[in-house]
Enzyme design. Structure first.
Site, PDB file in Angstrom:
ATOM      1  N   ARG A   1      -2.856   6.159   3.347  1.00 33.82           N
ATOM      2  CA  ARG A   1      -1.887   7.117   2.799  1.00 33.82           C
ATOM      3  C   ARG A   1      -0.753   6.423   2.033  1.00 33.82           C
ATOM      4  O   ARG A   1       0.411   6.494   2.375  1.00 33.82           O
ATOM      5  CB  ARG A   1      -1.344   8.013   3.903  1.00 33.82           C
ATOM      6  CG  ARG A   1      -2.488   8.707   4.638  1.00 33.82           C
ATOM      7  CD  ARG A   1      -2.021   9.679   5.672  1.00 33.82           C
ATOM      8  NE  ARG A   1      -1.595  10.934   5.044  1.00 33.82           N
ATOM      9  CZ  ARG A   1      -1.140  11.981   5.765  1.00 33.82           C
ATOM     10  NH1 ARG A   1      -1.033  11.875   7.063  1.00 33.82           N
ATOM     11  NH2 ARG A   1      -0.766  13.093   5.157  1.00 33.82           N
TER      12      ARG A   1
ATOM     13  N   CYS B   1      -1.663   6.337   9.014  1.00 38.37           N
ATOM     14  CA  CYS B   1      -1.828   7.074  10.263  1.00 38.37           C
ATOM     15  C   CYS B   1      -3.322   7.128  10.594  1.00 38.37           C
ATOM     16  O   CYS B   1      -4.138   6.481   9.946  1.00 38.37           O
ATOM     17  CB  CYS B   1      -1.249   8.464  10.140  1.00 38.37           C
ATOM     18  SG  CYS B   1      -2.252   9.458   9.069  1.00 38.37           S
TER      19      CYS B   1
ATOM     20  N   LYS C   1       3.079  25.304   7.392  1.00 33.21           N
ATOM     21  CA  LYS C   1       3.829  24.076   7.709  1.00 33.21           C
ATOM     22  C   LYS C   1       4.034  23.228   6.452  1.00 33.21           C
ATOM     23  O   LYS C   1       5.134  22.769   6.172  1.00 33.21           O
ATOM     24  CB  LYS C   1       3.074  23.265   8.748  1.00 33.21           C
ATOM     25  CG  LYS C   1       3.535  21.825   8.896  1.00 33.21           C
ATOM     26  CD  LYS C   1       2.804  21.062   9.951  1.00 33.21           C
ATOM     27  CE  LYS C   1       1.524  20.440   9.500  1.00 33.21           C
ATOM     28  NZ  LYS C   1       1.632  19.176   8.756  1.00 33.21           N
ATOM     29  N   ASN C   2       2.941  23.031   5.678  1.00 32.60           N
ATOM     30  CA  ASN C   2       3.038  22.079   4.565  1.00 32.60           C
ATOM     31  C   ASN C   2       3.775  22.650   3.348  1.00 32.60           C
ATOM     32  O   ASN C   2       4.189  21.894   2.479  1.00 32.60           O
ATOM     33  CB  ASN C   2       1.642  21.564   4.199  1.00 32.60           C
ATOM     34  CG  ASN C   2       1.081  20.703   5.336  1.00 32.60           C
ATOM     35  OD1 ASN C   2       1.828  20.267   6.210  1.00 32.60           O
ATOM     36  ND2 ASN C   2      -0.214  20.492   5.338  1.00 32.60           N
TER      37      ASN C   2
ATOM     38  N   ASP D   1      -8.026  19.330   5.563  1.00 34.46           N
ATOM     39  CA  ASP D   1      -7.386  19.682   6.838  1.00 34.46           C
ATOM     40  C   ASP D   1      -8.236  20.639   7.665  1.00 34.46           C
ATOM     41  O   ASP D   1      -7.899  20.935   8.805  1.00 34.46           O
ATOM     42  CB  ASP D   1      -6.009  20.317   6.599  1.00 34.46           C
ATOM     43  CG  ASP D   1      -5.022  19.288   6.106  1.00 34.46           C
ATOM     44  OD1 ASP D   1      -3.909  19.680   5.698  1.00 34.46           O
ATOM     45  OD2 ASP D   1      -5.368  18.094   6.106  1.00 34.46           O
TER      46      ASP D   1
ATOM     47  N   ARG E   1       2.602  19.641  16.646  1.00 32.47           N
ATOM     48  CA  ARG E   1       3.320  19.324  15.403  1.00 32.47           C
ATOM     49  C   ARG E   1       3.005  20.363  14.342  1.00 32.47           C
ATOM     50  O   ARG E   1       3.786  20.589  13.436  1.00 32.47           O
ATOM     51  CB  ARG E   1       2.876  17.951  14.875  1.00 32.47           C
ATOM     52  CG  ARG E   1       3.335  16.794  15.712  1.00 32.47           C
ATOM     53  CD  ARG E   1       2.946  15.474  15.088  1.00 32.47           C
ATOM     54  NE  ARG E   1       3.306  15.421  13.673  1.00 32.47           N
ATOM     55  CZ  ARG E   1       3.037  14.364  12.901  1.00 32.47           C
ATOM     56  NH1 ARG E   1       2.390  13.329  13.402  1.00 32.47           N
ATOM     57  NH2 ARG E   1       3.392  14.361  11.633  1.00 32.47           N
TER      58      ARG E   1
HETATM   59  C1  EPZ Z   1      -0.651  16.479   2.434  1.00 31.22           C
HETATM   60  O1  EPZ Z   1      -0.597  15.107   2.755  1.00 31.22           O
HETATM   61  C2  EPZ Z   1      -0.684  17.210   3.759  1.00 31.22           C
HETATM   62  N1  EPZ Z   1       0.541  16.920   4.510  1.00 31.22           N
HETATM   63  C3  EPZ Z   1      -1.902  16.785   4.557  1.00 31.22           C
HETATM   64  O2  EPZ Z   1      -1.949  17.600   5.730  1.00 31.22           O
HETATM   65  C4  EPZ Z   1      -3.155  17.067   3.736  1.00 31.22           C
HETATM   66  O3  EPZ Z   1      -4.276  16.545   4.433  1.00 31.22           O
HETATM   67  C5  EPZ Z   1      -3.058  16.383   2.366  1.00 31.22           C
HETATM   68  O4  EPZ Z   1      -1.841  16.801   1.706  1.00 31.22           O
HETATM   69  C6  EPZ Z   1      -4.226  16.737   1.462  1.00 31.22           C
HETATM   70  O5  EPZ Z   1      -4.281  18.129   1.291  1.00 31.22           O
HETATM   71  C7  EPZ Z   1       1.671  17.571   4.159  1.00 31.22           C
HETATM   72  O6  EPZ Z   1       1.683  18.370   3.237  1.00 31.22           O
HETATM   73  C8  EPZ Z   1       2.897  17.252   4.976  1.00 31.22           C
HETATM   74  P1  EPZ Z   1      -2.056  13.558  -0.585  1.00 31.22           P
HETATM   75  P2  EPZ Z   1      -0.266  14.041   1.574  1.00 31.22           P
HETATM   76  O7  EPZ Z   1      -0.899  12.832  -1.190  1.00 31.22           O
HETATM   77  O8  EPZ Z   1       0.631  14.677   0.596  1.00 31.22           O
HETATM   78  C9  EPZ Z   1      -4.114   9.449  -1.821  1.00 31.22           C
HETATM   79  C10 EPZ Z   1      -1.961  18.106   7.980  1.00 31.22           C
HETATM   80  O9  EPZ Z   1      -2.887  18.042   8.798  1.00 31.22           O
HETATM   81  N2  EPZ Z   1      -2.790   9.078  -2.348  1.00 31.22           N
HETATM   82  O10 EPZ Z   1      -2.541  14.813  -1.218  1.00 31.22           O
HETATM   83  O11 EPZ Z   1       0.108  12.761   2.205  1.00 31.22           O
HETATM   84  C11 EPZ Z   1      -4.109   9.564  -0.301  1.00 31.22           C
HETATM   85  O12 EPZ Z   1      -4.334   8.298   0.288  1.00 31.22           O
HETATM   86  C12 EPZ Z   1      -1.766  16.980   7.000  1.00 31.22           C
HETATM   87  O13 EPZ Z   1      -1.166  19.082   7.869  1.00 31.22           O
HETATM   88  C13 EPZ Z   1      -2.653   7.899  -3.070  1.00 31.22           C
HETATM   89  O14 EPZ Z   1      -3.621   7.155  -3.246  1.00 31.22           O
HETATM   90  O15 EPZ Z   1      -1.725  13.884   0.937  1.00 31.22           O
HETATM   91  C14 EPZ Z   1      -5.251  10.509  -0.053  1.00 31.22           C
HETATM   92  O16 EPZ Z   1      -6.479   9.777  -0.081  1.00 31.22           O
HETATM   93  C15 EPZ Z   1      -2.713  15.831   7.257  1.00 31.22           C
HETATM   94  N3  EPZ Z   1      -1.429   7.563  -3.562  1.00 31.22           N
HETATM   95  C16 EPZ Z   1      -5.206  11.446  -1.255  1.00 31.22           C
HETATM   96  O17 EPZ Z   1      -4.437  10.765  -2.260  1.00 31.22           O
HETATM   97  C17 EPZ Z   1      -0.324   8.380  -3.391  1.00 31.22           C
HETATM   98  O18 EPZ Z   1       0.766   8.025  -3.893  1.00 31.22           O
HETATM   99  C18 EPZ Z   1      -4.537  12.786  -0.973  1.00 31.22           C
HETATM  100  O19 EPZ Z   1      -3.262  12.522  -0.416  1.00 31.22           O
HETATM  101  C19 EPZ Z   1      -0.490   9.573  -2.665  1.00 31.22           C
HETATM  102  C20 EPZ Z   1      -1.726   9.912  -2.156  1.00 31.22           C
END
Ligand code: EPZ
Length: 417
Positions: A122, A117, A22-23, A305, A397
């Site tokens: 996020r 969420c 998915k991702n 995840d 989803r």
């Molecule tokens: C992706 O989310 C995935 N979603 C998430 O999967 C997954 O948990 C996550 O990566 C981590 O592997 C998709 O790919 C659609 P991040 P993403 O940016 O990209 C912080 C699922 O269940 N951060 O890697 O939103 C953030 O708050 C979902 O399939 C900032 O601080 O995750 C978090 O603590 C849930 N500033 C950490 O980094 C930013 O600009 C990792 O977030 C961006 C992120």
């Protein structure tokens, strides 16, 4: 409301075939609009998030031909709208990939800001940092993010945190920027590599994806391609934990074992047998399993995840395990649901102290988010008696035919509208 009814207590046995990731697909679908030529994408998972993303791509004017449940042809030459409607951002967070794609192709985008969420705030500050470094003006007004640039020029970007979304989004914006962009402290997940491979199949020049330094040499334009999405690492791991928790024996097919190494290692530490094949893993759940400790980290660490799913397996192991959630700040909401089934887990901040029990008992519970919902299904499959899981829209989803795949393994689960 949509729900699952589960009659637990049966070890799951048999074979399951994993769907596309998915991702990876969400980033690849956004990337597909970067060319005006036809793009054919195979092995997409037939899940709600993907279907919403395809609706959003069609809504901005691209041609979307759904050839079958797992294959789509996209042509971005007819895009007429550089504004993504709020409805799509509210339904899936990955709509923010349109900022990188529309900015990268048209140097202009307007996308509603994603909300937080159930698992945390996020923020998207690192996405914005990357776009600005490439020369884009970013304005936030009325809940939307406006991005525009006369010219996108290569930059040397160092992410403050490892972020999957920002790594993908900046790749999308930089593939046609002038010069060589360097992203440091980049995310290394398998889906980052898949998006980079997809872009390179369109003529992009990206090196280093899968490491923490990605180099992107801008090109004039991208051409069409045909591409197949990698198997889903998290769906694979979910079924691995299902085999462990129900003391079952499942052959999980169409996987990349290397992507599952951290999950395999932990299940083996707990005493389970995990056999690796070229494109499959077999998990045989041990009758008695040992406690171990988990800390979720960016890839190749243990995936966040998979945190709810492994915690359910640990909640059924001997002894006390410590689970530390290193990525998101609110990813233990399912613990109070598990307590209703007899789980004995105490949460202190981002640490869960898991005291193993002999087994769960059925109850009515609510899925707080996608992966926690899957974890509650695993708990219900192990539990004695009946479990009713409400709000399972979350699960649909991200998991294709979840209940159908479980029934094929002998699980007694029904979907109720
Ligand atoms: C992706 O989310 C995935 N979603 C998430 O999967 C997954 O948990 C996550 O990566 C981590 O592997 C998709 O790919 C659609 P991040 P993403 O940016 O990209 C912080 C699922 O269940 N951060 O890697 O939103 C953030 O708050 C979902 O399939 C900032 O601080 O995750 C978090 O603590 C849930 N500033 C950490 O980094 C930013 O600009 C990792 O977030 C961006 C992120």
């Amino acid at each position: 409301m949509e729900q699952y009814i589960i009659e637990g207590g049966t070890p799951l046995k048999g074979e399951v075939t994993i769907s596309g990731a998915k991702n990876a697909a969400l980033g690849i679908l956004a990337a597909s609009i970067l060319t005006d030529e036809d793009v054919l994408i195979e092995n997409i998972p037939d899940v709600n998030d993907i279907n919403v993303m395809l609706e959003a791509i069609s809504n901005i004017g691209a041609r979307v031909d759904r050839i079958d449940a797992h294959t789509v042809k996209i042509n971005g030459s007819t895009i007429s709208e550089l504004e993504v409607e709020d409805d799509y951002m509210r339904r899936i967070r990955a709509s923010y990939y349109f900022i990188g794609a529309l900015l990268g192709k048209y140097r202009k985008a307007r996308v509603p800001l994603p909300g937080g969420c159930a698992i945390g705030a996020r923020p998207i500050d690192q996405h914005i940092k990357g776009f600005r470094a490439l020369g884009a003006e970013i304005e936030i007004d009325g809940g939307s993010l406006y991005a525009y640039a006369d010219q996108l020029t290569a930059a040397h970007i160092f992410f403050d945190v490892v972020t999957v979304g920002a790594t993908i989004n900046v790749m999308l914006a930089a593939v046609m920027a002038k010069g060589q962009t360097i992203i440091e402290n980049a995310a290394r997940e398998p889906h980052i590599v898949d998006v980079a491979n997809f872009l390179n199949s369109m003529g992009a020049k990206i090196k280093g994806a899968g490491t923490d330094i990605i180099r992107i040499r801008g090109v004039e334009s991208l051409h069409g391609t045909e591409y197949a999405i990698i198997p889903d690492q998290i769906e694979s791991g979910t079924f691995m934990c299902m085999a462990a928790a129900t003391r079952g024996d499942i052959l999980i097919k169409n996987v990349i074992p290397k992507h599952l190494e951290s999950i395999t290692a932990k299940l083996q530490e707990m005493g389970n047998e995990v056999q690796e094949f070229d494109e499959a893993v077999r998990v045989i759940g041990a009758p008695l399993q040992r406690h171990t400790d988990i800390k979720t980290q960016p890839y190749p660490g243990f995936p966040t995840d998979m945190q709810p799913q492994i915690t359910v397996a640990l909640a059924l192991a001997e002894g006390t395990s410590i689970v530390t959630e290193g990525i998101f700040e609110k990813r233990f909401k399912y613990v109070e649901e598990l307590a209703r089934m007899g789980g004995r887990i105490r949460v202190q901040g981002n640490v869960a102290i898991v005291d193993g029990v002999r087994g769960f008992s059925g109850a009515t519970v609510t899925a707080p988010d996608l992966r926690a919902g899957a974890a509650l299904v695993i708990a219900g499959l192990q539990a004695s008696g009946r479990t009713r899981i409400e709000e399972i829209g979350f699960i649909k989803r991200g998991y294709e035919d979840f209940d159908k795949k479980i029934r094929a393994l002998g699980g007694r689960i029904r979907y109720l509208q």
